[in-house]
Structures are given as C-alpha cells and as structure tokens.
Design a protein around this motif. Structure first.
Motif, PDB file in Angstrom:
ATOM      1  N   GLY A 121       0.843  -1.170   0.000  1.00  8.23           N
ATOM      2  CA  GLY A 121       0.000   0.000   0.000  1.00  8.23           C
ATOM      3  C   GLY A 121       0.886   1.230   0.000  1.00  8.23           C
ATOM      4  N   ARG A 122       0.423   2.312  -0.588  1.00  9.00           N
ATOM      5  CA  ARG A 122       1.282   3.483  -0.767  1.00  9.00           C
ATOM      6  C   ARG A 122       1.712   4.106   0.552  1.00  9.00           C
ATOM      7  N   GLU A 123       0.917   3.907   1.612  1.00  8.86           N
ATOM      8  CA  GLU A 123       1.231   4.509   2.907  1.00  8.86           C
ATOM      9  C   GLU A 123       1.650   3.495   3.964  1.00  8.86           C
ATOM     10  N   HIS A 124       1.189   2.248   3.828  1.00  4.69           N
ATOM     11  CA  HIS A 124       1.495   1.202   4.804  1.00  4.69           C
ATOM     12  C   HIS A 124       1.781  -0.097   4.069  1.00  4.69           C
ATOM     13  N   LYS A 125       2.613  -0.945   4.658  1.00  3.12           N
ATOM     14  CA  LYS A 125       2.807  -2.276   4.109  1.00  3.12           C
ATOM     15  C   LYS A 125       1.525  -3.076   4.281  1.00  3.12           C
ATOM     16  N   GLY A 126       1.344  -4.043   3.389  1.00  2.00           N
ATOM     17  CA  GLY A 126       0.139  -4.853   3.473  1.00  2.00           C
ATOM     18  C   GLY A 126      -0.955  -4.335   2.574  1.00  2.00           C
ATOM     19  N   PRO A 127      -2.195  -4.707   2.837  1.00  2.00           N
ATOM     20  CA  PRO A 127      -3.309  -4.366   1.950  1.00  2.00           C
ATOM     21  C   PRO A 127      -3.647  -2.879   2.017  1.00  2.00           C
ATOM     22  N   ARG A 128      -4.607  -2.513   1.189  1.00  2.00           N
ATOM     23  CA  ARG A 128      -5.053  -1.121   1.100  1.00  2.00           C
ATOM     24  C   ARG A 128      -6.578  -1.105   1.069  1.00  2.00           C
TER      25      ARG A 128
ATOM     26  N   ASN B 206      -3.823   0.944   7.342  1.00  2.00           N
ATOM     27  CA  ASN B 206      -3.788   0.585   5.930  1.00  2.00           C
ATOM     28  C   ASN B 206      -3.870   1.853   5.085  1.00  2.00           C
ATOM     29  N   THR B 207      -3.377   1.750   3.861  1.00  2.00           N
ATOM     30  CA  THR B 207      -3.406   2.879   2.939  1.00  2.00           C
ATOM     31  C   THR B 207      -4.845   3.278   2.619  1.00  2.00           C
ATOM     32  N   ARG B 208      -5.105   4.572   2.653  1.00  2.46           N
ATOM     33  CA  ARG B 208      -6.435   5.074   2.303  1.00  2.46           C
ATOM     34  C   ARG B 208      -6.797   4.739   0.853  1.00  2.46           C
ATOM     35  N   GLY B 209      -8.084   4.676   0.589  1.00  2.00           N
ATOM     36  CA  GLY B 209      -8.547   4.313  -0.746  1.00  2.00           C
ATOM     37  C   GLY B 209      -8.864   5.528  -1.596  1.00  2.00           C
ATOM     38  N   PRO B 210      -8.797   5.385  -2.922  1.00  2.00           N
ATOM     39  CA  PRO B 210      -9.215   6.464  -3.827  1.00  2.00           C
ATOM     40  C   PRO B 210     -10.728   6.653  -3.801  1.00  2.00           C
ATOM     41  N   LEU B 211     -11.179   7.721  -4.417  1.00  2.95           N
ATOM     42  CA  LEU B 211     -12.615   7.938  -4.560  1.00  2.95           C
ATOM     43  C   LEU B 211     -13.174   7.065  -5.681  1.00  2.95           C
ATOM     44  N   VAL B 212     -12.547   7.123  -6.855  1.00  2.00           N
ATOM     45  CA  VAL B 212     -12.948   6.295  -7.994  1.00  2.00           C
ATOM     46  C   VAL B 212     -11.698   5.616  -8.532  1.00  2.00           C
ATOM     47  N   GLN B 213     -11.752   4.302  -8.647  1.00  2.51           N
ATOM     48  CA  GLN B 213     -10.610   3.556  -9.182  1.00  2.51           C
ATOM     49  C   GLN B 213     -11.115   2.475 -10.134  1.00  2.51           C
ATOM     50  N   LEU B 214     -10.609   2.508 -11.356  1.00  2.00           N
ATOM     51  CA  LEU B 214     -10.890   1.480 -12.345  1.00  2.00           C
ATOM     52  C   LEU B 214      -9.577   0.817 -12.714  1.00  2.00           C
ATOM     53  N   MET B 215      -9.539  -0.513 -12.675  1.00  8.04           N
ATOM     54  CA  MET B 215      -8.306  -1.266 -12.888  1.00  8.04           C
ATOM     55  C   MET B 215      -8.477  -2.243 -14.050  1.00  8.04           C
ATOM     56  N   TRP B 216      -7.425  -2.341 -14.875  1.00  9.87           N
ATOM     57  CA  TRP B 216      -7.393  -3.312 -15.975  1.00  9.87           C
ATOM     58  C   TRP B 216      -8.665  -3.217 -16.827  1.00  9.87           C
ATOM     59  N   SER B 217      -9.070  -2.006 -17.123  1.00 14.08           N
ATOM     60  CA  SER B 217     -10.318  -1.788 -17.841  1.00 14.08           C
ATOM     61  C   SER B 217     -10.067  -1.038 -19.142  1.00 14.08           C
ATOM     62  N   LYS B 218     -11.071  -1.050 -20.018  1.00 16.88           N
ATOM     63  CA  LYS B 218     -10.907  -0.501 -21.357  1.00 16.88           C
ATOM     64  C   LYS B 218     -12.167   0.246 -21.763  1.00 16.88           C
TER      65      LYS B 218
ATOM     66  N   LYS C 281      13.140  17.120 -11.179  1.00 18.02           N
ATOM     67  CA  LYS C 281      13.848  16.780  -9.939  1.00 18.02           C
ATOM     68  C   LYS C 281      14.235  15.304  -9.969  1.00 18.02           C
ATOM     69  N   THR C 282      15.483  15.008  -9.669  1.00 11.22           N
ATOM     70  CA  THR C 282      15.990  13.638  -9.794  1.00 11.22           C
ATOM     71  C   THR C 282      16.421  13.032  -8.468  1.00 11.22           C
ATOM     72  N   ASP C 283      16.040  13.615  -7.353  1.00 11.67           N
ATOM     73  CA  ASP C 283      16.423  13.065  -6.045  1.00 11.67           C
ATOM     74  C   ASP C 283      15.219  12.944  -5.115  1.00 11.67           C
ATOM     75  N   TYR C 284      14.077  12.547  -5.680  1.00  7.17           N
ATOM     76  CA  TYR C 284      12.854  12.401  -4.894  1.00  7.17           C
ATOM     77  C   TYR C 284      12.888  11.018  -4.236  1.00  7.17           C
ATOM     78  N   ASN C 285      13.689  10.894  -3.200  1.00  8.78           N
ATOM     79  CA  ASN C 285      14.039   9.586  -2.635  1.00  8.78           C
ATOM     80  C   ASN C 285      13.011   9.111  -1.619  1.00  8.78           C
ATOM     81  N   GLU C 286      11.962   8.469  -2.136  1.00  8.20           N
ATOM     82  CA  GLU C 286      10.965   7.807  -1.307  1.00  8.20           C
ATOM     83  C   GLU C 286      10.745   6.430  -1.903  1.00  8.20           C
ATOM     84  N   HIS C 287      10.983   5.374  -1.109  1.00 14.33           N
ATOM     85  CA  HIS C 287      11.024   4.020  -1.646  1.00 14.33           C
ATOM     86  C   HIS C 287      10.107   3.097  -0.849  1.00 14.33           C
ATOM     87  N   PRO C 288       9.567   2.038  -1.493  1.00 13.98           N
ATOM     88  CA  PRO C 288       8.655   1.143  -0.784  1.00 13.98           C
ATOM     89  C   PRO C 288       9.338   0.324   0.303  1.00 13.98           C
ATOM     90  N   ASP C 289      10.592  -0.074   0.068  1.00  9.88           N
ATOM     91  CA  ASP C 289      11.339  -0.866   1.048  1.00  9.88           C
ATOM     92  C   ASP C 289      12.812  -0.783   0.682  1.00  9.88           C
TER      93      ASP C 289
END
Length: 491
Positions: free
Chosen positions: A159-166, A206-218, A379-387
C-alpha cells in the motif's frame, strides 16, 4: 524534440522592462478569459457551490435524464433512499447486478436522482452507465470498517502509505469494458475529512482508498460530474486503455487534505484529459507507472496521454506532475492550454535513483502561470522508496522534453531543472517563453547536469547549460558546460 510553433512576437533581450510590461498587458485578456472559464466550470455549471449553498436563488426545472443504454433503472427501483442517512450499499449492488444481466443487449444505465445517497464502496459492471442527475450526491460512508481491504497494487508492492493491503475505492471496477460515469454535474463526495484526520493522527493501519478507481479496464468515459473530498487520490485509472476524462470538476481543501491528487493515470495507455477544473490538496494530475523494483517488474508504461484545456490549482504541490512513481516508464505526453494559478509548482517531473524506467517525448505548450512559486521543475532526487529492496543502480532516463509558449506572472523561480551526474537530463528545449517575476536576483533560471537548447529570445535569460539558436535554427552560442550546477533551493 523541437517544437515548430512560431510566434509573431519576439522580445529582444535589451528591451526587457518595456516588453515585460507589454507582456503583462497583452496577457491580461487571456488570463481574464481563463478565469471566466474557470468560474463557469466551478460555479456556473455546478448546482451546488463549494460550500453546498446554491449560487443562484432561482433553480431551473429539472432536466430530463437521457437514456444512454437500451435498459435504464433508477436507484429508487432497488430501495435507494436519498436522505443522507440511510445506507444504500445494497441498493447500488442490486442495481449493478441487474445491469450485469443486460450486457448482451448493450448494457444498462443506473440513474441516481437528486438527493444525498450514503453508501459504502460498490463495484461497477461491464457496459454500464452511472448517471448522476442534477442535485444527486453519492456520499462515501466515513467509517472505514465499511471499506473493504484489497491486495496492494502489483506495481507498488505495498500500500502506498502502509505495508500490506489497502482500502478499496468508493466506486470501483476491475477487468471491465465500456464504462461511463456521467451526469448533469452530480457529485461523488468521499467525505474525506474523517480520513484525513485519522491519517494525520496515525490511527489508520492501511493505505487510504481512492474515490474512484478502475483497474485493468478498457473504453472508459468520465464526464460532466464533480468529484470532491476524496480520502486519498481522487480518480485513479490503473492499467487502463482508452480513457476519456472530460468536463469534470475535482475539489478538495487546498490545506489539510493530504494526498488528494486530482487524476492519477497509472500505467495507462491512450488517455485524454480535457476541459476540466481541479483544485486539490496535492498534485492536480500525477502521471504514474509503478514504484521502484515492483514497477520495473510489472513493466506497464503510461503512454499516449493528452492533457488540454485545464485550470488547476495546488497550493502545496504541483499542477501537472510526472512521477515520482514512474518505474514502468512514461512517454508521449502532451500538455497544452493549461492555466496554473496559486500553486507551489507549475509543471513537474520527479524521480530518483532506484526508479528505473524513463520519461521521454514530453511536450508542454501554451502554459500560463499565475502566482506560482516554481514554474517548471525536473527533480531527480525524490528519494521515497517502498522498502530496502530497490536497486540504487536502476537509474531513470529523462530525455526529449520541450517547452513552448510558456507565459505568466507572479513567478518566483521560472525554471529549476535539477539533474545529476547519475541522472543527466537530456535534450530539453525552450521556445517562446516570457514569465513575469516576483524575485529580482540572479540564478532564477536554474540548471544542473542538463543539455538542450533555446530557440530565439526568452525571458528570463536561460542558464548556461543550454545552447542558443536563433529563430531560423542557426547556432548563436554553445553552452559553457552542460554539467554546471546552479540550483538554489533558498529562492
């Protein structure tokens, strides 16, 4: 990439005070027109104002809802109650189930009438139109226990804010085709204040959810609605193809609403975003494609994206961003006819060692800044990493970035391009640029490890890293050195 746009107005360097005043006068009309468009989009087309009070005391008669599918239902047909208190999740789910059975006949339309329709998250289905009538408000329930948990996005690993699910999104869809969300400027309201407060108090795990999210859609169309107060990112198409977003308004408080990006196309292909107004607590638009090693492994770029005819505001962040999660690559992006006002950064590309991927073939043209702290940022030093598992040797490539017809006033630093020895920025071009400044000292066009060129005269004077050409394409002056560093973050 050299933009071939030409202008009949060519300022001369020795006439700066005179032409600068002429510029401010000439662009007053253009700024006024854009302001009028913005106010029409936010207020004139919107039945409810930002505070929920009607702008005009007289209301027009309710417009008939067009039938956009062979089959149409009203939410009230399934037991919906629009009193702002009754939970309507089951009504939405029953309606979606009924529409799912109409796919062979071309799908179905769900009409949400005027009212306040409280609901927990629900899913859409194939060949579905969600139509929000004038005065309709879909309200997200504030209790996070009603929001389902979902696996992390595969290109993010966590998750973008916490490890694990979102947490899932209020309105969600996966592996869908032919989805339309539209209406007479009805509203989808995430009631994000409760989420923002819990986030700042570090109550959420857990990471907060978006308002509207569509995944793998066309084949997705989102138009003529208002999205506001999202818990997290507002509109998040993820690994989608053929997406059109047009004529929408996105609102969140400019302070105290963390990470409420407006639109985040993420590993998406063939996207059009146009004719909209966005004023939020983070980036108005952020193009993404995955985070470090997870994004590299997922390998889905964001490509073929057009952003045009927008008015955006982000007091704490940027108008249009690329990154910082761009590990799958971002290419073939055009941003044009953009008005950025009262914003910390105008247009921005951000990345870091470990991201990998690329940002290439990006064109900005006809952009106006009004009261912006830093106009153009790379900017090339935006150092924020998942792990700790990211590869610091996975270096992004940034190349072929063009800026033409860039204007405005009230800008503190017009350009800050901060490359590095490991991540040099290549083939940057400027043409037809004149920006009124609020800061009079030197070093306001800042560069570091960048190569590229300027065509014709621009204001303010470019950094020494760039080659100078006249309007006919003749070389006037070679750069002193492309590795000169002239970055001053105190300005």
């Amino acid at each position: 990439m050299v933009d071939t746009f030409s202008s009949s107005w060519r300022p001369q360097l020795h006439q700066r005070p005179r032409w600068l005043m002429s510029f401010l006068t000439a662009y007053r009309t253009q700024l006024l027109v854009l302001w009028v468009v913005g106010f029409v989009m936010v207020f004139g087309l919107q039945v409810n104002s930002i505070d929920g009070v009607g702008l005009f005391s007289m209301k027009a008669a309710a417009r008939p809802i067009p039938r956009l599918r062979p089959v149409a239902f009203n939410l009230t047909d399934f037991g919906g109650v629009g009193d702002g208190k009754t939970l309507n999740t089951a009504a939405f789910e029953r309606a979606v189930e009924a529409i799912s059975k109409a796919g062979a006949r071309g799908g179905g339309q769900l009409n949400v009438p005027a009212g306040r329709w409280l609901t927990a998250p629900f899913n859409l289905t194939n060949h579905m139109t969600l139509f929000l009538a004038e005065g309709a408000v879909i309200l997200g329930i504030e209790d996070e226990n009603h929001w389902p948990l979902m696996p992390p996005l595969p290109s993010y690993g966590y998750g973008r804010e916490h490890k694990g699910p979102r947490y899932g999104s209020l309105i969600h869809g996966q592996n869908l085709r032919d989805i339309v969300i539209t209406g007479y400027n009805g509203t989808i309201d995430g009631q994000g204040q409760a989420w923002w407060t819990k986030y700042k108090k570090k109550i959420l795990t857990n990471t907060r959810g978006p308002l509207v999210q569509l995944m793998w859609s066309k084949d997705v169309v989102i138009s003529n609605i208002t999205l506001r107060n999202s818990p997290f990112w507002t509109l998040h198409p993820y690994d989608c193809k053929n997406v059109t977003i047009s004529g929408i308004t996105i609102l969140a408080p400019v302070f105290g609403a963390p990470n409420t990006d407006g639109i985040d196309p993420d590993s998406c292909q063939d996207v059009l975003i146009e004719n909209s107004y966005i004023c939020v607590g983070d980036d108005a638009i952020a193009i993404k494609s995955g985070w470090d090693q997870y994004g590299i492994a997922y390998g889905r770029p964001s490509t073929n994206i057009i952003i045009r005819n927008l008015i955006v505001r982000s007091v704490v962040s940027a108008g249009i961003s690329i990154g910082s999660e761009m590990s799958g690559g971002v290419s073939n992006v055009t941003v044009e006819n953009l008005f950025v006002w009262e914003t910390r950064r105008g247009v921005r590309i951000k990345t870091a060692p470990g991201r990998g991927g690329y940002v290439r073939n990006i064109a900005y043209r006809n952009v106006i800044f009004e009261n912006v702290r830093v106009g153009i940022v790379i900017k090339t030093d935006y150092n924020e990493h998942p792990d700790e598992g990211f590869d610091p040797k996975a270096l992004p490539i940034i190349t072929n970035i063009s800026f033409s017809s860039i204007h405005g006033q009230g800008v503190r630093v017009p350009v800050r391009i901060h490359g590095s020895e490991d991540i040099p920025i290549k083939d940057v071009s400027f043409r037809d640029m004149s920006v009124g400044l609020t800061y009079k000292k030197k070093h306001i066009f800042q560069c570091s490890f960048v190569d590229g060129h300027v065509i014709g005269s621009i204001f303010p004077s470019p950094c020494q890293n760039l080659d100078l050409y006249d309007e006919q394409g003749n070389l006037v002056k070679r750069s002193v050195s492309q590795n000169i560093t002239d970055i001053d973050y105190d300005i």
